[in-house]
Design a protein around this motif. Structure first.
Motif, PDB file in Angstrom:
ATOM      1  N   THR A   1       6.299  20.702  15.637  1.00 26.89           N
ATOM      2  CA  THR A   1       6.229  19.510  14.913  1.00 26.89           C
ATOM      3  C   THR A   1       6.254  20.157  13.262  1.00 26.89           C
ATOM      4  OG1 THR A   1       4.575  18.455  16.216  1.00 26.89           O
ATOM      5  CG2 THR A   1       4.568  17.990  13.995  1.00 26.89           C
ATOM      6  N   ILE A   2       7.094  19.801  12.478  1.00 30.24           N
ATOM      7  CA  ILE A   2       7.594  20.234  11.135  1.00 30.24           C
ATOM      8  C   ILE A   2       7.229  18.968  10.159  1.00 30.24           C
ATOM      9  CG2 ILE A   2       9.209  21.239   9.643  1.00 30.24           C
ATOM     10  CD1 ILE A   2      10.595  22.490  11.937  1.00 30.24           C
ATOM     11  N   THR A   3       6.292  19.134   9.230  1.00 28.43           N
ATOM     12  CA  THR A   3       6.162  18.129   8.208  1.00 28.43           C
ATOM     13  C   THR A   3       6.061  18.443   6.919  1.00 28.43           C
ATOM     14  OG1 THR A   3       3.658  18.443   8.332  1.00 28.43           O
ATOM     15  CG2 THR A   3       4.589  17.063  10.109  1.00 28.43           C
ATOM     16  N   ASN A   4       6.601  17.511   6.048  1.00 27.69           N
ATOM     17  CA  ASN A   4       6.330  17.822   4.616  1.00 27.69           C
ATOM     18  C   ASN A   4       6.464  16.604   4.015  1.00 27.69           C
ATOM     19  OD1 ASN A   4       6.815  18.594   1.720  1.00 27.69           O
ATOM     20  ND2 ASN A   4       7.703  20.600   2.547  1.00 27.69           N
ATOM     21  N   PRO A   5       5.524  16.417   3.142  1.00 29.58           N
ATOM     22  CA  PRO A   5       5.520  15.075   2.230  1.00 29.58           C
ATOM     23  C   PRO A   5       6.616  15.089   1.026  1.00 29.58           C
ATOM     24  CG  PRO A   5       3.597  16.497   1.501  1.00 29.58           C
ATOM     25  CD  PRO A   5       4.290  17.233   2.589  1.00 29.58           C
ATOM     26  N   LEU A   6       6.962  16.162   0.633  1.00 32.49           N
ATOM     27  CA  LEU A   6       7.694  16.252  -0.771  1.00 32.49           C
ATOM     28  C   LEU A   6       7.032  15.596  -1.857  1.00 32.49           C
ATOM     29  CD1 LEU A   6      11.359  15.439   1.153  1.00 32.49           C
ATOM     30  CD2 LEU A   6      10.434  17.603   0.766  1.00 32.49           C
ATOM     31  N   THR A   7       5.660  15.606  -1.741  1.00 31.91           N
ATOM     32  CA  THR A   7       4.957  14.765  -2.922  1.00 31.91           C
ATOM     33  C   THR A   7       4.399  15.804  -3.944  1.00 31.91           C
ATOM     34  OG1 THR A   7       2.846  14.796  -1.697  1.00 31.91           O
ATOM     35  CG2 THR A   7       4.101  12.918  -1.419  1.00 31.91           C
ATOM     36  N   THR A   8       4.650  17.161  -3.568  1.00 29.03           N
ATOM     37  CA  THR A   8       4.125  18.358  -4.723  1.00 29.03           C
ATOM     38  C   THR A   8       5.070  18.617  -5.551  1.00 29.03           C
ATOM     39  OG1 THR A   8       3.855  19.866  -3.114  1.00 29.03           O
ATOM     40  CG2 THR A   8       2.148  18.214  -3.099  1.00 29.03           C
ATOM     41  N   LYS A   9       4.545  19.998  -6.133  1.00 27.98           N
ATOM     42  CA  LYS A   9       5.646  20.852  -6.860  1.00 27.98           C
ATOM     43  C   LYS A   9       6.281  21.959  -5.907  1.00 27.98           C
ATOM     44  CE  LYS A   9       2.978  20.139 -11.201  1.00 27.98           C
ATOM     45  NZ  LYS A   9       2.096  20.750 -12.122  1.00 27.98           N
ATOM     46  N   ASP A  10       5.809  22.060  -4.757  1.00 27.12           N
ATOM     47  CA  ASP A  10       5.948  23.132  -3.689  1.00 27.12           C
ATOM     48  C   ASP A  10       7.421  23.084  -3.226  1.00 27.12           C
ATOM     49  OD1 ASP A  10       5.881  25.351  -2.015  1.00 27.12           O
ATOM     50  OD2 ASP A  10       3.971  24.604  -1.061  1.00 27.12           O
TER      51      ASP A  10
ATOM     52  N   ILE B   1      13.239  10.300  -1.115  1.00 27.70           N
ATOM     53  CA  ILE B   1      12.747  10.565   0.125  1.00 27.70           C
ATOM     54  C   ILE B   1      11.301  11.482   0.419  1.00 27.70           C
ATOM     55  CG2 ILE B   1      13.141  11.662   2.520  1.00 27.70           C
ATOM     56  CD1 ILE B   1      15.736  10.077   1.687  1.00 27.70           C
ATOM     57  N   ARG B   2      10.703  11.023   1.215  1.00 31.29           N
ATOM     58  CA  ARG B   2       9.331  11.680   1.275  1.00 31.29           C
ATOM     59  C   ARG B   2       8.733  11.563   2.664  1.00 31.29           C
ATOM     60  NH1 ARG B   2       4.476   7.720  -1.581  1.00 31.29           N
ATOM     61  NH2 ARG B   2       4.886   5.989   0.044  1.00 31.29           N
ATOM     62  N   ASN B   3       7.636  12.266   2.961  1.00 27.17           N
ATOM     63  CA  ASN B   3       6.961  12.119   4.233  1.00 27.17           C
ATOM     64  C   ASN B   3       7.865  12.396   5.477  1.00 27.17           C
ATOM     65  OD1 ASN B   3       4.395  11.635   3.060  1.00 27.17           O
ATOM     66  ND2 ASN B   3       4.718   9.526   3.141  1.00 27.17           N
ATOM     67  N   ILE B   4       8.571  13.533   5.491  1.00 26.68           N
ATOM     68  CA  ILE B   4       9.386  14.026   6.479  1.00 26.68           C
ATOM     69  C   ILE B   4       8.335  14.381   7.873  1.00 26.68           C
ATOM     70  CG2 ILE B   4      10.938  15.728   7.417  1.00 26.68           C
ATOM     71  CD1 ILE B   4      12.104  15.678   4.782  1.00 26.68           C
ATOM     72  N   ILE B   5       8.971  14.167   8.905  1.00 20.58           N
ATOM     73  CA  ILE B   5       8.238  14.480  10.209  1.00 20.58           C
ATOM     74  C   ILE B   5       9.447  14.707  10.951  1.00 20.58           C
ATOM     75  CG2 ILE B   5       6.535  13.992  12.192  1.00 20.58           C
ATOM     76  CD1 ILE B   5       5.491  11.681  10.276  1.00 20.58           C
ATOM     77  N   LEU B   6       9.353  15.923  11.913  1.00 22.52           N
ATOM     78  CA  LEU B   6      10.380  16.436  12.729  1.00 22.52           C
ATOM     79  C   LEU B   6       9.197  16.866  14.028  1.00 22.52           C
ATOM     80  CD1 LEU B   6      12.627  18.499  10.433  1.00 22.52           C
ATOM     81  CD2 LEU B   6      12.979  16.413  11.677  1.00 22.52           C
ATOM     82  N   THR B   7       9.590  16.116  15.312  1.00 20.00           N
ATOM     83  CA  THR B   7       8.772  16.529  16.250  1.00 20.00           C
ATOM     84  C   THR B   7       9.729  16.034  17.715  1.00 20.00           C
ATOM     85  OG1 THR B   7       6.651  16.261  17.298  1.00 20.00           O
ATOM     86  CG2 THR B   7       7.460  14.264  16.459  1.00 20.00           C
TER      87      THR B   7
ATOM     88  N   MET C   1       0.835  -1.044  -0.017  1.00 18.31           N
ATOM     89  CA  MET C   1      -0.118   0.042  -0.084  1.00 18.31           C
ATOM     90  C   MET C   1       0.921   1.006  -0.114  1.00 18.31           C
ATOM     91  SD  MET C   1      -3.016  -1.680   0.284  1.00 18.31           S
ATOM     92  CE  MET C   1      -4.098  -0.215   0.839  1.00 18.31           C
ATOM     93  N   LYS C   2       0.377   2.412  -0.869  1.00 23.28           N
ATOM     94  CA  LYS C   2       1.226   3.662  -0.783  1.00 23.28           C
ATOM     95  C   LYS C   2       0.677   4.530   0.587  1.00 23.28           C
ATOM     96  CE  LYS C   2       2.791   3.671  -5.327  1.00 23.28           C
ATOM     97  NZ  LYS C   2       2.633   4.325  -6.783  1.00 23.28           N
ATOM     98  N   PHE C   3       1.161   4.641   1.325  1.00 23.33           N
ATOM     99  CA  PHE C   3       0.655   5.678   2.366  1.00 23.33           C
ATOM    100  C   PHE C   3       1.418   6.767   2.162  1.00 23.33           C
ATOM    101  CE2 PHE C   3       1.519   1.512   5.443  1.00 23.33           C
ATOM    102  CZ  PHE C   3       0.163   1.149   5.008  1.00 23.33           C
ATOM    103  N   GLN C   4       0.430   7.925   1.790  1.00 22.31           N
ATOM    104  CA  GLN C   4       0.571   9.326   1.573  1.00 22.31           C
ATOM    105  C   GLN C   4       0.330  10.090   2.653  1.00 22.31           C
ATOM    106  OE1 GLN C   4       2.032   9.873  -1.270  1.00 22.31           O
ATOM    107  NE2 GLN C   4       1.698   8.059  -2.424  1.00 22.31           N
ATOM    108  N   HIS C   5       1.032  11.280   2.933  1.00 21.32           N
ATOM    109  CA  HIS C   5       1.020  12.097   4.064  1.00 21.32           C
ATOM    110  C   HIS C   5       1.113  13.566   3.395  1.00 21.32           C
ATOM    111  CE1 HIS C   5       2.471  13.499   8.189  1.00 21.32           C
ATOM    112  NE2 HIS C   5       1.289  14.149   7.966  1.00 21.32           N
ATOM    113  N   TYR C   6      -0.132  14.280   3.419  1.00 20.86           N
ATOM    114  CA  TYR C   6      -0.270  15.395   2.623  1.00 20.86           C
ATOM    115  C   TYR C   6      -0.246  16.802   3.539  1.00 20.86           C
ATOM    116  CZ  TYR C   6      -1.436  12.049  -0.448  1.00 20.86           C
ATOM    117  OH  TYR C   6      -1.429  10.792  -1.208  1.00 20.86           O
ATOM    118  N   CYS C   7       0.636  17.666   3.030  1.00 24.00           N
ATOM    119  CA  CYS C   7       0.622  19.110   3.279  1.00 24.00           C
ATOM    120  C   CYS C   7       1.422  19.794   2.157  1.00 24.00           C
ATOM    121  CB  CYS C   7       0.843  19.506   4.417  1.00 24.00           C
ATOM    122  SG  CYS C   7       2.700  18.943   4.882  1.00 24.00           S
ATOM    123  N   SER C   8       0.991  21.041   1.706  1.00 22.21           N
ATOM    124  CA  SER C   8       1.674  21.605   0.568  1.00 22.21           C
ATOM    125  C   SER C   8       2.981  22.121   1.151  1.00 22.21           C
ATOM    126  CB  SER C   8       0.716  22.555  -0.189  1.00 22.21           C
ATOM    127  OG  SER C   8       0.540  23.570   0.941  1.00 22.21           O
TER     128      SER C   8
END
Length: 471
Positions: free
Chosen positions: A28-37, A305-311, A1-8
């Motif tokens: 808490t800092i997050t970024n999925p790195l899945t978009t063009k942003d 790399i994707r779905n970075i979470i720092l906390t 399964m592809k687990f996606q975690h979204y925010c721009s």
């Protein structure tokens, strides 16, 4: 399964001001790195966002540090620094694969590094590439120093050079760990960058992974750090999946670095290594930044790399992902959310309050004519749960779960999107909240998680070379 975690973009929820962050050390800092942003990140050399290059659809991309080509290098770091008073958890997913055969069984590897946040963008400089993975010292050109302000560099080394003292790296894994002077398929920890070149980025510890029998090339062929079957497309998560957590805590006078990872078809993390850093010898900067760097040589991989979470560690926290980054407006189809609840405290908690809602873009509860929760299940890591599992009357879940100390559990929420329910170019999201009266939770910034699923028009378009979901 592809687990996606979204925010721009990178988000620091709850903590609305830098003053509050500095005072409380909560973040808490997050970024999925899945978009063009590109907001909040610095990318250099051969690195790219695959959604921006068109290699992947927007919303389903990766940070690609290197292409599967020889002699590449790439890096990224997060522009937002974070406080270290309460420690830090850095969490990310990665893929390491290739679509072309090479004679080296993939190379070199990549490094996740933490560096002093006081280093300005203008003064930021990487260490050596090649076997130094962008972090450590290097011999070509001579005297290449380590990463500017580097505090720790954790190498995920496919080829095996990061753990040895070649190319002017300082310190080496014990001879008994090395195979022909190499330590392929290993996690390797190197220390801070020093003003004294000969003591910079010293080897600290390592963990060799998997079956270590045979030659060094035999070890490289095994699917540990990278995926060693040539494939035309990125391997699916049930074939090759890697998620890594790096945790720094200070239970006493010294710092403890713990690295864990999770592989395909696993619901629990496995500890890779724990290492104690003397606070007198290696004092931690007040604020750090996170980055990644990767290199290839004669051997190569896509290193992504994707779905970075720092906390912060030591509390309750929640993370949410989905198996779909979009659904089609023309078709009814199932959607699955995976909500991971973590108890990082030293106490078993049998009363963790959980609330999950399916909301529209205006934060209103979605009605059953558009989307309906059809089932809730949870894995065996929970010690107790009274979550409703069927016969739902609304798209909201309430209940209590229990977790042992230092453990996590996954709640799986399945639902059905109904044809033309939400409307094209709209979205819905699952928002999950946790709390417990059994502890004083010192960081509330990581008690809420939100996962967005876009609704798109997916009808087939006239140009057969364009993917059907792009219309």
């Amino acid at each position: 399964m592809k687990f996606q975690h979204y925010c721009s973009k990178f988000i620091i929820p709850v903590c609305a001001s830098l003053a509050f962050i500095s005072a409380s050390a909560q973040f808490t800092i997050t970024n999925p790195l899945t978009t063009k942003d590109f907001t909040g990140i610095k990318i250099g050399d051969n690195a790219s966002l695959t959604a921006a290059t068109g290699a992947d659809p927007n919303g389903a991309g990766w940070l690609r540090l290197t292409e599967a080509k020889a002699n590449q290098k790439g890096y990224m770091y997060v522009l937002q620094g974070f406080p270290t008073t309460l420690g830090v958890i850095a969490d990310f997913e990665y893929k390491d694969w290739r679509n072309v055969a090479d004679s080296y069984n993939g190379a070199d590897g990549f490094c996740v590094y933490l560096f002093d946040a006081s280093v300005s963008d203008a003064n930021f400089k990487l260490g050596g590439y090649g076997g130094s993975l962008g972090y450590a010292t290097y011999s070509n050109p001579a005297g290449t120093t380590g990463l500017s302000g580097g505090y720790l560099g954790i190498g995920l080394d496919a080829y095996g050079n990061y753990a040895n003292n070649g190319e002017n790296r300082h310190g080496s894994a014990p001879a008994g760990m090395l195979t022909s002077g190499m330590l392929p398929n290993a996690f390797v920890l190197r220390g801070p960058t020093s003003s004294t070149y000969t003591s910079s980025n010293i080897y600290l510890t390592s963990a060799a992974l998997g079956d270590r029998t045979g030659t060094v090339n035999d070890i490289r062929t095994r699917n540990e750090i990278d995926y060693n079957t040539v494939t035309a497309t990125r391997p699916a998560d049930n074939i090759f999946y890697r998620r890594v957590q790096v945790m720094i805590t200070k239970p006493g006078t010294d710092y403890v670095v713990t690295v864990k990872w999770r592989k395909e078809n696993q619901s629990d993390f496995t500890q890779v290594f724990t290492y104690t850093l003397s606070s007198a010898v290696y004092p931690i900067p007040a604020n750090l930044k996170l980055g990644f760097s990767a290199s290839t040589g004669g051997g190569f991989n896509f290193q992504e790399i994707r779905n970075i979470i720092l906390t912060t560690p030591g509390n309750l926290r929640v993370d949410s992902r989905s198996d779909s980054y979009f659904t089609c407006n023309e078709n009814s189809r199932p959607v699955t959310f995976k909500v991971e609840v973590s108890n990082d405290t030293n106490a078993a908690l049998n009363s963790i309050n959980f609330n999950g809602k399916i909301l529209d873009q205006n934060n209103n509860l979605v009605d059953f004519s558009k989307f309906k929760i059809t089932g809730v299940s949870y894995n065996s890591s929970f010690t107790n749960s009274n979550l409703q599992s069927s016969n739902f009357t609304s798209n909201e879940i309430n209940g209590v779960v229990g977790l042992n100390a230092k453990s996590s559990g996954i709640i799986t929420v399945t639902g059905q999107y109904y044809k033309k329910g939400i409307g094209t170019n709209h979205s819905f999201k699952m928002v999950s909240n946790i709390s417990s009266g059994q502890i004083t939770d010192t960081d509330l910034t990581n008690n809420t998680a939100s996962t967005v699923v876009e609704v798109r028009k997916c009808s087939v378009i006239s140009n057969p070379m364009m993917p059907s979901y792009s219309k």
